[in-house]
Write a protein that holds these residues in place. Structure first.
Motif, PDB file in Angstrom:
ATOM      1  N   GLU A  88       0.753  -1.107  -0.092  1.00  0.00           N
ATOM      2  CA  GLU A  88      -0.015   0.058   0.145  1.00  0.00           C
ATOM      3  C   GLU A  88       0.944   1.377   0.014  1.00  0.00           C
ATOM      4  OE1 GLU A  88      -1.098  -2.618   2.610  1.00  0.00           O
ATOM      5  OE2 GLU A  88       0.964  -2.363   3.111  1.00  0.00           O
ATOM      6  N   LEU A  89       1.072   1.618  -1.396  1.00  0.00           N
ATOM      7  CA  LEU A  89       2.120   2.759  -1.299  1.00  0.00           C
ATOM      8  C   LEU A  89       1.820   4.031  -0.561  1.00  0.00           C
ATOM      9  CD1 LEU A  89       2.876   2.366  -5.164  1.00  0.00           C
ATOM     10  CD2 LEU A  89       4.272   1.601  -3.226  1.00  0.00           C
ATOM     11  N   VAL A  90       0.782   4.691  -0.878  1.00  0.00           N
ATOM     12  CA  VAL A  90       0.403   5.683  -0.443  1.00  0.00           C
ATOM     13  C   VAL A  90      -1.083   5.766   0.063  1.00  0.00           C
ATOM     14  CG1 VAL A  90       0.015   8.348  -0.989  1.00  0.00           C
ATOM     15  CG2 VAL A  90       2.069   6.985  -1.905  1.00  0.00           C
ATOM     16  N   ALA A  91      -1.363   6.123   1.289  1.00  0.00           N
ATOM     17  CA  ALA A  91      -2.810   6.510   1.700  1.00  0.00           C
ATOM     18  C   ALA A  91      -3.600   7.042   0.625  1.00  0.00           C
ATOM     19  CB  ALA A  91      -2.684   6.763   3.159  1.00  0.00           C
ATOM     20  N   GLY A  92      -4.837   6.324   0.449  1.00  0.00           N
ATOM     21  CA  GLY A  92      -5.586   7.258  -0.440  1.00  0.00           C
ATOM     22  C   GLY A  92      -5.405   7.207  -2.021  1.00  0.00           C
ATOM     23  N   PHE A  93      -4.399   6.173  -1.982  1.00  0.00           N
ATOM     24  CA  PHE A  93      -4.156   5.828  -3.805  1.00  0.00           C
ATOM     25  C   PHE A  93      -5.174   4.871  -3.966  1.00  0.00           C
ATOM     26  CE2 PHE A  93       0.258   7.140  -5.520  1.00  0.00           C
ATOM     27  CZ  PHE A  93      -0.060   8.351  -5.408  1.00  0.00           C
ATOM     28  N   THR A  94      -5.739   5.068  -5.222  1.00  0.00           N
ATOM     29  CA  THR A  94      -6.512   4.010  -5.732  1.00  0.00           C
ATOM     30  C   THR A  94      -5.536   2.826  -6.382  1.00  0.00           C
ATOM     31  OG1 THR A  94      -6.644   5.190  -7.956  1.00  0.00           O
ATOM     32  CG2 THR A  94      -8.406   5.191  -5.941  1.00  0.00           C
ATOM     33  N   ASP A  97      -4.230   4.759  -9.390  1.00  0.00           N
ATOM     34  CA  ASP A  97      -3.037   5.725  -9.175  1.00  0.00           C
ATOM     35  C   ASP A  97      -1.916   4.996  -8.786  1.00  0.00           C
ATOM     36  OD1 ASP A  97      -4.775   7.844  -8.976  1.00  0.00           O
ATOM     37  OD2 ASP A  97      -5.311   7.922  -6.759  1.00  0.00           O
ATOM     38  N   ARG A 100      -0.287   4.404 -12.146  1.00  0.00           N
ATOM     39  CA  ARG A 100       0.176   5.675 -12.909  1.00  0.00           C
ATOM     40  C   ARG A 100       1.465   6.240 -12.195  1.00  0.00           C
ATOM     41  NH1 ARG A 100      -4.000   9.464 -11.586  1.00  0.00           N
ATOM     42  NH2 ARG A 100      -3.135  10.950 -12.776  1.00  0.00           N
ATOM     43  N   ALA A 101       1.298   5.770 -10.831  1.00  0.00           N
ATOM     44  CA  ALA A 101       2.548   6.352 -10.227  1.00  0.00           C
ATOM     45  C   ALA A 101       3.983   5.575 -10.796  1.00  0.00           C
ATOM     46  CB  ALA A 101       2.838   6.107  -8.912  1.00  0.00           C
ATOM     47  N   HIS A 104       6.449   6.824 -14.709  1.00  0.00           N
ATOM     48  CA  HIS A 104       7.399   7.704 -15.079  1.00  0.00           C
ATOM     49  C   HIS A 104       8.058   7.754 -16.232  1.00  0.00           C
ATOM     50  CE1 HIS A 104      10.584   5.274 -13.625  1.00  0.00           C
ATOM     51  NE2 HIS A 104       9.801   4.613 -12.625  1.00  0.00           N
ATOM     52  N   GLU A 125       0.525  12.330 -20.093  1.00  0.00           N
ATOM     53  CA  GLU A 125      -0.238  11.676 -18.977  1.00  0.00           C
ATOM     54  C   GLU A 125      -1.531  10.952 -19.333  1.00  0.00           C
ATOM     55  OE1 GLU A 125      -1.166  14.613 -15.746  1.00  0.00           O
ATOM     56  OE2 GLU A 125       1.117  15.223 -15.856  1.00  0.00           O
ATOM     57  N   ARG A 164       2.510  -2.440 -10.978  1.00  0.00           N
ATOM     58  CA  ARG A 164       3.021  -1.045 -10.938  1.00  0.00           C
ATOM     59  C   ARG A 164       4.619  -0.938 -11.407  1.00  0.00           C
ATOM     60  NH1 ARG A 164       7.393   0.310  -8.305  1.00  0.00           N
ATOM     61  NH2 ARG A 164       6.533  -0.910  -6.625  1.00  0.00           N
TER      62      ARG A 164
END
Lengths: 257, 290
Positions: A88-94, A97, A100-101, A104, A125, A164
């Motif tokens: 769970e990379l980032v709280a609130g990321f779906t 998301d 997409r992260a 890069h 993007e 990812r």
């Protein structure tokens, strides 16, 4: 020289030497297992390859290019992908998301285009988003695209994080205990995915894993670390029979020592 | 009367909110409270003034160019002043922003002088609008609208653009973000650029209401901070709400208790919130993973 070549790598933290004179080469199209008891230096070694930890001595070369000393995102951009133990990379990321992260590598606009949201940035993007959706579809999780990562089943989160890491088209993938916490069916699914990445995409994979059954059936070769040193490097069947390896795991003195 | 005070408070609170948002974006991503945010906004407002006054540009053109300058100024400050200090204690960077605050103030004084200037508003002569029977100057309404638009814009950017994604990832876990391949140096620069933009917008909105001089942003910086802390700096809507509440309270206290108490209220709020609920009313406690 193709592959991920680690030569005489040493990492010292103050007086403690976590990795001592380690050398091996991970080849593309092969899965290399990295095993050893807790504290053997496996995670330190992965962190060195990723650029989190600077080695005290030695070199890490990807197809002949030195990686040691580069910053983390440059190493990632060169083709070293990392799959996280806790996905769970980032709280609130779906899920979308998260994918997409990882995109890069698709984005080639400059800081000014980013700051002022110029059309080039927006177009790239949109393309990245499209590719992320396609990747979710490919692992059968298209329905999870807009769901919060934290609410997905653990096995799905792992798959999303693996997908990812692939968005950046890595040449080598580093996995730190990828199957910890997964059930048998999920382990089989992940193992199949890793085999496919090896055989179809020709990825080189470095796998830190405590699940010996998985190591035995998945890895092409195994490097055993103990107290920062390589004590064995062979095919899995040979390594798992090795007396020194058993001694390191079971804490017995080798008979011939 | 009370309706007037409340609406006037909301308009003032919106200006605080723009400064608060500028501070919040920078803090969230880089952990640094930027005490130079106010002076950076003041400089970009003076740039707009020079473009209007000396080069005869129209209001919108001058303000658009000045806001572009505000973005670049934020990026430049991050790259030139803050970046060399990354890796050291946060306190060094905080002190650097305090120093920059003074430097920018002096430079602005050398270029534009310390006297006050009049900064026009494109809405200056417009008739007031009536909200629930209360006459309200159009530029107050514009302040509220612009602050709302900025928050909405930043929220959408964070939610949907890749840059926003990178900002959110960087703000939570910089190492993880870099392993994923996100160049966090760019995220940092972007956060300072966005902060510069929000601050710059506050500057051109404040200047017509007060006068334009080199000290106009000092009080606003503290109020943006206090309102942000009240609502919670981790939530942009919290910052907005906190600043609105502060603006309204200030007006009511100023009218019914004592005009000079309005300013003291800012500090009372700041101290009370930090003591009772440091994360702010809508803020979340940030957990540090070890």
């Amino acid at each position: 020289m193709s592959g991920l070549a680690i030569t005489r790598l040493t990492v010292r933290f103050g007086g403690l030497t976590a990795v001592r004179d380690v050398g091996f080469t991970a080849a593309p199209g092969r899965i290399l297992g990295l095993i050893g008891p807790n504290g053997a230096g496996k995670s330190t070694l992965l962190n060195c390859i990723s650029g989190i930890t600077r080695p005290s001595a030695g070199s890490i070369r990807l197809d002949g290019t030195e990686l040691a000393g580069l910053s983390m995102h440059r190493i990632a951009a060169r083709g070293i992908g990392r799959v996280f133990q806790h996905p769970e990379l980032v709280a609130g990321f779906t899920a979308l998301d998260t994918l997409r992260a990882g995109c890069h590598r698709d984005l080639h606009y400059g800081l000014l285009a980013e700051l002022f949201a110029l059309p080039a940035a927006r177009r790239q993007e949109a393309a990245a988003r499209h590719r992320a959706l396609a990747a979710l579809d490919a692992i059968g999780l298209a329905a999870d695209a807009d769901r919060d990562m934290a609410l997905l089943p653990y096995g799905h989160r792992k798959l999303v994080d693996l997908a990812r890491s692939l968005m950046a088209a890595p040449r080598f993938l580093l996995l730190d205990e990828p199957v910890a916490g997964l059930n048998d069916a999920e382990i089989d699914r992940l193992a199949d995915m890793l085999r496919e990445l090896r055989d179809v995409r020709g990825l080189g994979i470095v796998l830190v894993e405590h699940n010996m059954a998985l190591v035995a059936r998945l890895c092409d070769e195994v490097v055993v670390l103990d107290a920062g040193r390589v004590i064995a490097h062979d095919v899995p069947q040979a390594v798992l029979r090795d007396r020194a390896v058993m001694a390191a795991y079971l804490g017995e003195a080798p008979a011939d020592a | 009367m009370i309706g007037n005070l409340i609406l006037g408070g909301l308009a003032a609170g919106s200006l605080y909110a723009l400064v608060g948002i500028a501070l919040a974006i920078v803090i969230r991503v880089t952990d640094i409270p930027n005490f130079a945010q106010g002076e950076m906004a003041m400089v970009s407002t003076f740039v707009a003034y020079s473009l209007l006054d000396r080069y005869g540009l129209g209001w919108w053109a001058a303000v658009a160019l000045a806001l572009g300058f505000a973005v670049l100024q934020g990026v430049a400050v991050q790259i030139l002043v803050i970046r060399p200090l990354i890796g050291g204690p946060v306190l060094s960077a905080v002190i650097a922003t305090l120093g920059l605050n003074i430097v920018l103030n002096s430079i602005a004084g050398m270029i534009w002088g310390h006297e006050t200037h009049i900064f026009p508003s494109p809405l200056g002569d417009a008739p007031p609008v009536f909200v629930a029977g209360v006459p309200l100057p159009l530029d107050s309404v514009a302040n509220i609208g612009v602050a709302l638009a900025v928050i909405l814009g930043v929220t959408l950017l964070l939610r949907y653009s890749w840059a926003g994604l990178a900002l959110r990832a960087t703000s939570q876990d910089a190492v993880m973000a870099r392993l994923v391949g996100i160049p966090i140096g760019r995220s940092f620069a972007l956060a300072w650029g966005l902060g510069g933009l929000a601050g710059g917008i506050a500057g051109v909105l404040v200047a017509p209401a007060l006068f334009l001089d080199t000290n106009m942003m000092g009080a606003l910086l503290i109020k943006g901070f206090a309102g942000g802390v009240l609502g919670g700096l981790s939530s942009l809507w919290g910052v907005f709400g906190g600043c609105l509440v502060l603006g309204v309270l200030e007006n009511l206290v100023g009218a019914y208790l004592s005009p000079s108490f309005g300013d003291a209220l800012t500090f009372i709020v700041l101290i009370a919130v930090l003591t009772i609920r440091p994360e702010g009313l809508l803020g979340r406690v940030r957990m540090r993973k070890v």
